[in-house]
Design an enzyme around this catalytic site. Structure first.
Site, PDB file in Angstrom:
ATOM      1  N   HIS A 100      35.206  35.534  42.292  1.00 21.60           N
ATOM      2  CA  HIS A 100      35.633  37.034  42.188  1.00 21.60           C
ATOM      3  C   HIS A 100      37.042  37.159  41.710  1.00 21.60           C
ATOM      4  O   HIS A 100      37.949  36.344  41.984  1.00 21.60           O
ATOM      5  CB  HIS A 100      35.303  37.495  43.493  1.00 21.60           C
ATOM      6  CG  HIS A 100      33.833  37.915  43.827  1.00 21.60           C
ATOM      7  ND1 HIS A 100      33.497  38.943  44.455  1.00 21.60           N
ATOM      8  CD2 HIS A 100      32.798  37.073  43.427  1.00 21.60           C
ATOM      9  CE1 HIS A 100      32.207  38.881  44.546  1.00 21.60           C
ATOM     10  NE2 HIS A 100      31.702  37.863  44.061  1.00 21.60           N
ATOM     11  N   GLU A 101      37.256  37.961  41.173  1.00 29.30           N
ATOM     12  CA  GLU A 101      38.514  38.610  40.736  1.00 29.30           C
ATOM     13  C   GLU A 101      39.028  37.601  39.612  1.00 29.30           C
ATOM     14  O   GLU A 101      40.426  37.678  39.467  1.00 29.30           O
ATOM     15  CB  GLU A 101      39.499  39.034  41.669  1.00 29.30           C
ATOM     16  CG  GLU A 101      39.156  40.078  42.729  1.00 29.30           C
ATOM     17  CD  GLU A 101      38.359  39.508  43.909  1.00 29.30           C
ATOM     18  OE1 GLU A 101      37.395  40.268  44.195  1.00 29.30           O
ATOM     19  OE2 GLU A 101      38.522  38.522  44.377  1.00 29.30           O
ATOM     20  N   HIS A 143      33.335  30.337  51.503  1.00 30.40           N
ATOM     21  CA  HIS A 143      34.032  31.535  50.998  1.00 30.40           C
ATOM     22  C   HIS A 143      35.580  30.867  50.996  1.00 30.40           C
ATOM     23  O   HIS A 143      36.225  30.571  52.115  1.00 30.40           O
ATOM     24  CB  HIS A 143      33.884  32.415  51.789  1.00 30.40           C
ATOM     25  CG  HIS A 143      34.734  33.877  51.070  1.00 30.40           C
ATOM     26  ND1 HIS A 143      35.663  34.656  51.691  1.00 30.40           N
ATOM     27  CD2 HIS A 143      34.772  34.144  50.079  1.00 30.40           C
ATOM     28  CE1 HIS A 143      36.023  35.406  50.959  1.00 30.40           C
ATOM     29  NE2 HIS A 143      35.630  35.340  49.832  1.00 30.40           N
ATOM     30  N   GLU A 202      30.677  46.564  46.179  1.00 31.12           N
ATOM     31  CA  GLU A 202      31.767  46.680  46.960  1.00 31.12           C
ATOM     32  C   GLU A 202      32.480  48.195  47.106  1.00 31.12           C
ATOM     33  O   GLU A 202      32.874  48.634  47.935  1.00 31.12           O
ATOM     34  CB  GLU A 202      32.718  45.582  47.063  1.00 31.12           C
ATOM     35  CG  GLU A 202      33.633  45.443  45.939  1.00 31.12           C
ATOM     36  CD  GLU A 202      34.488  44.400  45.905  1.00 31.12           C
ATOM     37  OE1 GLU A 202      34.767  43.709  46.642  1.00 31.12           O
ATOM     38  OE2 GLU A 202      35.214  44.219  44.860  1.00 31.12           O
ATOM     39  N   GLU A 251      38.798  32.709  49.922  1.00 31.97           N
ATOM     40  CA  GLU A 251      39.653  33.760  49.414  1.00 31.97           C
ATOM     41  C   GLU A 251      41.091  33.320  49.260  1.00 31.97           C
ATOM     42  O   GLU A 251      41.642  32.627  50.391  1.00 31.97           O
ATOM     43  CB  GLU A 251      39.551  35.007  50.500  1.00 31.97           C
ATOM     44  CG  GLU A 251      40.574  36.204  50.012  1.00 31.97           C
ATOM     45  CD  GLU A 251      40.356  36.350  48.765  1.00 31.97           C
ATOM     46  OE1 GLU A 251      39.154  37.244  48.462  1.00 31.97           O
ATOM     47  OE2 GLU A 251      41.326  36.495  47.968  1.00 31.97           O
ATOM     48  N   GLU A 266      38.284  45.918  37.328  1.00 34.41           N
ATOM     49  CA  GLU A 266      37.508  46.639  38.281  1.00 34.41           C
ATOM     50  C   GLU A 266      37.220  48.230  38.091  1.00 34.41           C
ATOM     51  O   GLU A 266      37.444  48.896  39.073  1.00 34.41           O
ATOM     52  CB  GLU A 266      37.853  46.278  39.815  1.00 34.41           C
ATOM     53  CG  GLU A 266      37.400  44.915  40.011  1.00 34.41           C
ATOM     54  CD  GLU A 266      37.627  44.245  41.424  1.00 34.41           C
ATOM     55  OE1 GLU A 266      38.263  45.136  42.196  1.00 34.41           O
ATOM     56  OE2 GLU A 266      37.507  42.946  41.541  1.00 34.41           O
TER      57      GLU A 266
HETATM   58  C1  NOJ Z   1      36.817  40.962  47.064  1.00 25.74           C
HETATM   59  C2  NOJ Z   1      35.548  40.546  46.875  1.00 25.74           C
HETATM   60  O1  NOJ Z   1      34.897  41.118  45.798  1.00 25.74           O
HETATM   61  C3  NOJ Z   1      34.823  40.732  48.013  1.00 25.74           C
HETATM   62  O2  NOJ Z   1      33.431  40.513  47.786  1.00 25.74           O
HETATM   63  C4  NOJ Z   1      35.231  40.101  49.266  1.00 25.74           C
HETATM   64  O3  NOJ Z   1      34.513  40.423  50.277  1.00 25.74           O
HETATM   65  C5  NOJ Z   1      36.700  40.466  49.544  1.00 25.74           C
HETATM   66  N1  NOJ Z   1      37.306  40.161  48.178  1.00 25.74           N
HETATM   67  C6  NOJ Z   1      37.077  39.577  50.522  1.00 25.74           C
HETATM   68  O4  NOJ Z   1      37.541  38.283  50.074  1.00 25.74           O
END
Ligand code: NOJ
Ligand code: CA
Length: 656
Positions: free
Chosen positions: A423-424, A353, A448, A355, A113
C-alpha cells in the site's frame, strides 16, 4: 532523449550507427492472471545512435510495436565515453494530435490517492486547483502536470493510454502538460539530492508505453505492458496463490476499534507494554482474531489480515521517526503462538501487516528478521504500508531509491516464500509478471476513503480506475462493503459508500486482482448472507476474460472464466447514471445449458437514496442468450454462472 547533470545532454547531434529489426510471436503462461495464456506478438526496431561531438557517446532506442500500441526505451551500452551519469530530466515527449479529453490526477511525487478529473487538455489548468485536493503526504508538482497511466480520448473516438512498463532502478514518470500545443513531456521524480536517476552503463530506462484503440474495451484487454516486462524471475512458483481474504481492518475505519493498545503516547520500542493500561478498544486481540479465523474457515477465505498487532501504533504518526516498529513484538493481548496454532487448525493463514509509516531505512534494517518471524509463525503473505513522509528524509515514494526498495521487498519476500500486497507504493508497471509474489498493490484511492472523507469515492471513480491505475497491475481496492451506511455504526458522521450494494459485488470482476479482500465486517456479511454468497463464490484466478462494454468514467462490464473450472462470472458497473448493460453469453460452450445467478439492483435502488435494494434470481442461459440488465445510478450487476444440473434444467426458466 535525456538531459544530464554536469554533462552535455543526449538529445541531438546523433548519427545512426546501427539498425536492427526482429519479429516475435510467442505465447507465455502467467503464474496467475486474467487469462491463462498471453500472446506476445510484436515487431522490434533497435537503433543505435552516436553523438560524435561528445566523445562518440552512444545511446540506443528500442521500439516494440504491437497491434494495440507500442513501447520504447533508451538503452546505454557499456562504453568508454559513458560510464556513470546522473539524469537531470528525461526529455521524452508525447505530442498529441489534438485537444483530447483526459482522465487525470495531478502530478505528485508521493501520492496517487486523488480523485480523477475528466476534461479537455485545454481545460486542465482551470481545474488544476480543484483537482489538487488535500491528500496526506502529497508533494504536488507546481506546473501543470499529471501522472500515468494517463487515459485520453480524442474527439474522433480514439482511446489512448500512456504509461510505463518495467519500472526498475529509475524514478517513476509524471507528465508535464502543455495545454496549448497538447504536448506531454516526461517529468521523472527527483530524490533528496534533487537528482533524477543514477545510471551506470550498461543500463536502460523503463519502457514508455502507448496503448491505442478505437474500442475502449481493447484498452482494458491490452497485455502490452505485461508483454514488455521480463519473464518470471523465480524458478519455483507453486507457493504463489491467488486468494480472497478478510481482515481486522474495516472495523477500524468504522471507528469501532483501534490499531493501538493504549492511549499513552510516551512509548518506545523497549517499553514494557504489560505495565501500561490498555484503553480496551484494541482490535487485534487474540479473541477477536480467532473470531475472524472462524469466519474465514466457515466461508472459504484463505487468509485474515490483522492490522495493529505489533507495538508502536501509539507513536504511529507522519513525523519522520527513524525507529518506529520492530515487526516482531506483538501487543500483550495478541498471542502469536496461540493464533499460529489456531489458524493452522482451522486451515486459514494470517496475513501479516508491516506498516512502515515510511521509515523505510528502519524497515530495510529489520526486513530479514521480520520475514523470518513470519515463516516461524506460519505467515505466507504480508501487507506493507508506506503512510507518511519517507525516511531516508527527502526521498519520495516514487523516487529511484524507493522504486528499488519496493522491488527489493518483493525479491526478498520470495526468498521466504512470502506474497506481498503493498500500500502507498509507487504505481505498478507490470512487474507482477517478473515478481508474481507481488500479488497486488493499492497505489490509488481505495475503499478506505469512503470512511476517511465525506466525498469518498464518487461512482465514476471505479469506472475510471480500470483505464488508469489498473493498466499497470492488480489493485487491492478492498471491495465488498455491503453495509453501505458507515454512519449507522454511530462513530462517524456523514460517511457512506458511494455505490449500491450490488456494485460492491460487481467490483470483484471489474477491478481485476488475484488478491481480493472481502472488506466488510463479518456481522454485515451475516446480515446480507444471500448477497455475500456471491463474494464466497467468485473466483480470483482466470482462464479467460472478455471486456464486453466499457467507456472510461461511465461503465465497465466484463465476463471471466474461473481457472480450471467451467464456471463464469460477470460483473458490470456504472457511474452515477443508470444504464442498461447488454450482456451476451456467447463465450459459454455452445449447446450447453447453464444456470445464471443474477445479483441485480432493485427497481428502486440508487447509490444515494436506496443503495441496499437488490434482487437475486436464477435463470437458465446458453451461448445464444443476451441479457439486458438495468443498473441503478451508482449501481451494478454481478452474475455467477455454472452448468445446469438436469433438475435445474427442468425447474428453472430461461426468461430473464
Ligand atoms: C493506509 C492503508 O491503505 C490502510 O489499508 C491501512 O489500514 C492504514 N494505512 C494503516 O496502515
Ligand atoms: Ca461519467
Amino acid at each position: 532523449g535525456l538531459s544530464l547533470q554536469k554533462a552535455p545532454s543526449m538529445i541531438d547531434g546523433f548519427t545512426l550507427v546501427e539498425v536492427k529489426q526482429s519479429l516475435v510471436d510467442s505465447v507465455w503462461h502467467p503464474v496467475w492472471g486474467e487469462q491463462k495464456q498471453i500472446r506476445d506478438n510484436h515487431r522490434e526496431l533497435f537503433v543505435l545512435l552516436k553523438q560524435s561531438a561528445v566523445k562518440g557517446r552512444e545511446i540506443g532506442i528500442r521500439f516494440r510495436l504491437f497491434d494495440d500500441g507500442l513501447g520504447f526505451r533508451y538503452e546505454f551500452p557499456k562504453q568508454n565515453s559513458l560510464s556513470h551519469f546522473v539524469i537531470a530530466q528525461e526529455q521524452t515527449q508525447f505530442n498529441l494530435a489534438g485537444d483530447h479529453t483526459a482522465y487525470w490526477i495531478p502530478g505528485d511525487y508521493d501520492t496517487n490517492e486523488y480523485l480523477y478529473t475528466t476534461c479537455k487538455i485545454s481545460k486542465m489548468r482551470s481545474l488544476q486547483k480543484q483537482a489538487t485536493i488535500f491528500i496526506q503526504d502529497q508533494c504536488v508538482i507546481k506546473n501543470l502536470s499529471t501522472q500515468t497511466p494517463l487515459m485520453l480520448k480524442s474527439d474522433d473516438g480514439l482511446y489512448i493510454n500512456i504509461h510505463e512498463a518495467g519500472l526498475i532502478d529509475y524514478p517513476a514518470m509524471c507528465l508535464n502538460v502543455n495545454d496549448t500545443t497538447f504536448s506531454l513531456s516526461s517529468h521523472i521524480v527527483p530524490d533528496a539530492a534533487n537528482s533524477r536517476g543514477y545510471m551506470q552503463t550498461d543500463c536502460k530506462t523503463p519502457w514508455r508505453t502507448i496503448v491505442v484503440s478505437d474500442k475502449a474495451t481493447d484498452i482494458l484487454a491490452s497485455k502490452l505492458i505485461l508483454n514488455l516486462n521480463e519473464p518470471c524471475a523465480y524458478a519455483q512458483t507453486d507457493w504463489i496463490k491467488p486468494m480472497k481474504y478478510i481482515g481486522v481492518w474495516w472495523e477500524y475505519f468504522l471507528g469501532l476499534t483501534k490499531w493501538s493498545y493504549t492511549f499513552s503516547n510516551n512509548v518506545k520500542l523497549d517499553t514494557d507494554y504489560t505495565k501500561l493500561k490498555p484503553h480496551g478498544l484494541h482490535g487485534a486481540t487474540t479473541d477477536n482474531v480467532k473470531k475472524y479465523i472462524d469466519f474465514a474457515a466457515e466461508n472459504g477465505f484463505s487468509a485474515v489480515l490483522v492490522e495493529g498487532w505489533n507495538i508502536g501504533w501509539e507513536r504511529y504518526s507522519f513525523l519522520w521517526k527513524e525507529e518506529n516498529f520492530d515487526y516482531i513484538t506483538p501487543y500483550p493481548d495478541f498471542d502469536v503462538q496461540a493464533l499460529r496454532d489456531y489458524a493452522a487448525m482451522r486451515g486459514v493463514k494470517i496475513m501479516m501487516h508491516h506498516e512502515t509509516a515510511s521509515s523505510v531505512s528502519n524497515y530495510e534494517r529489520r526486513m530479514k528478521d521480520a520475514f523470518q518471524f513470519m515463516v516461524d509463525n506460519g505467515y505466507n503473505s504480508v501487507k506493507t504500508g508506506y503512510v507518511g513522509a519517507i525516511t531516508p528524509r527527502g526521498e519520495h515514494h516514487d523516487s529511484q531509491w524507493m522504486v528499488n526498495h519496493y522491488a527489493r521487498v518483493a525479491r526478498l519476500a520470495a526468498d521466504y516464500k512470502i506474497m506481498v500486497n503493498s500500500h502507498e507504493a509507487v504505481r505498478p508497471t507490470g512487474l507482477c509478471r517478473t515478481y508474481p509474489n507481488w500479488l497486488a498493490q493499492e497505489s490509488a484511492r481505495g475503499t478506505e476513503f469512503e470512511s476517511i472523507s465525506e466525498t469518498g469515492n464518487p461512482p465514476e471513480h471505479t469506472c475510471i480506475l480500470p483505464f488508469t491505475r489498473l493498466m499497470g497491475g492488480p489493485m487491492d481496492y478492498t471491495p465488498g462493503i455491503l453495509e453501505t451506511d458507515i454512519s449507522s455504526f454511530g462513530k462517524k458522521k456523514n460517511r457512506r459508500v458511494h455505490t449500491t450494494l450490488v456494485k460492491q459485488l460487481a467490483l470483484y470482476l471489474t477491478m481485476y486482482s488475484p488478491l481480493q479482500m472481502a472488506a466488510d465486517i463479518p456481522d454485515n456479511y451475516r446480515k446480507y448472507a444471500d448477497a455475500f454468497q456471491f463474494i464466497k463464490d467468485v473466483a480470483v484466478d482466470w482462464d479467460e476474460s472478455y471486456y464486453l462494454e466499457a467507456e472510461p468514467g461511465d461503465y465497465v462490464t466484463v465476463a471471466r472464466k474461473a481457472k480450471g473450472e467451467n464456471k463464469w462470472f460477470v460483473g458490470g458497473i456504472t457511474d452515477e447514471n443508470p444504464r442498461v448493460a447488454v450482456i451476451p453469453f456467447n463465450y459459454l460452450d455452445a449447446g450447453k445449458w447453464y444456470v445464471a445467478t443474477i445479483y441485480a439492483d432493485g427497481r428502486d435502488a440508487d447509490y444515494n437514496l436506496n443503495p441496499k435494494s437488490y434482487t437475486i434470481r436464477q435463470v437458465l442461459v446458453n451461448s445464444k442468450k443476451v441479457l439486458k440488465q438495468s443498473l441503478a445510478p451508482g449501481g451494478g450487476v454481478a452474475i455467477s454462472i455454472q452448468e445446469a444440473t438436469s433438475n435445474q434444467r427442468k425447474n428453472l426458466k430461461s426468461k430473464f
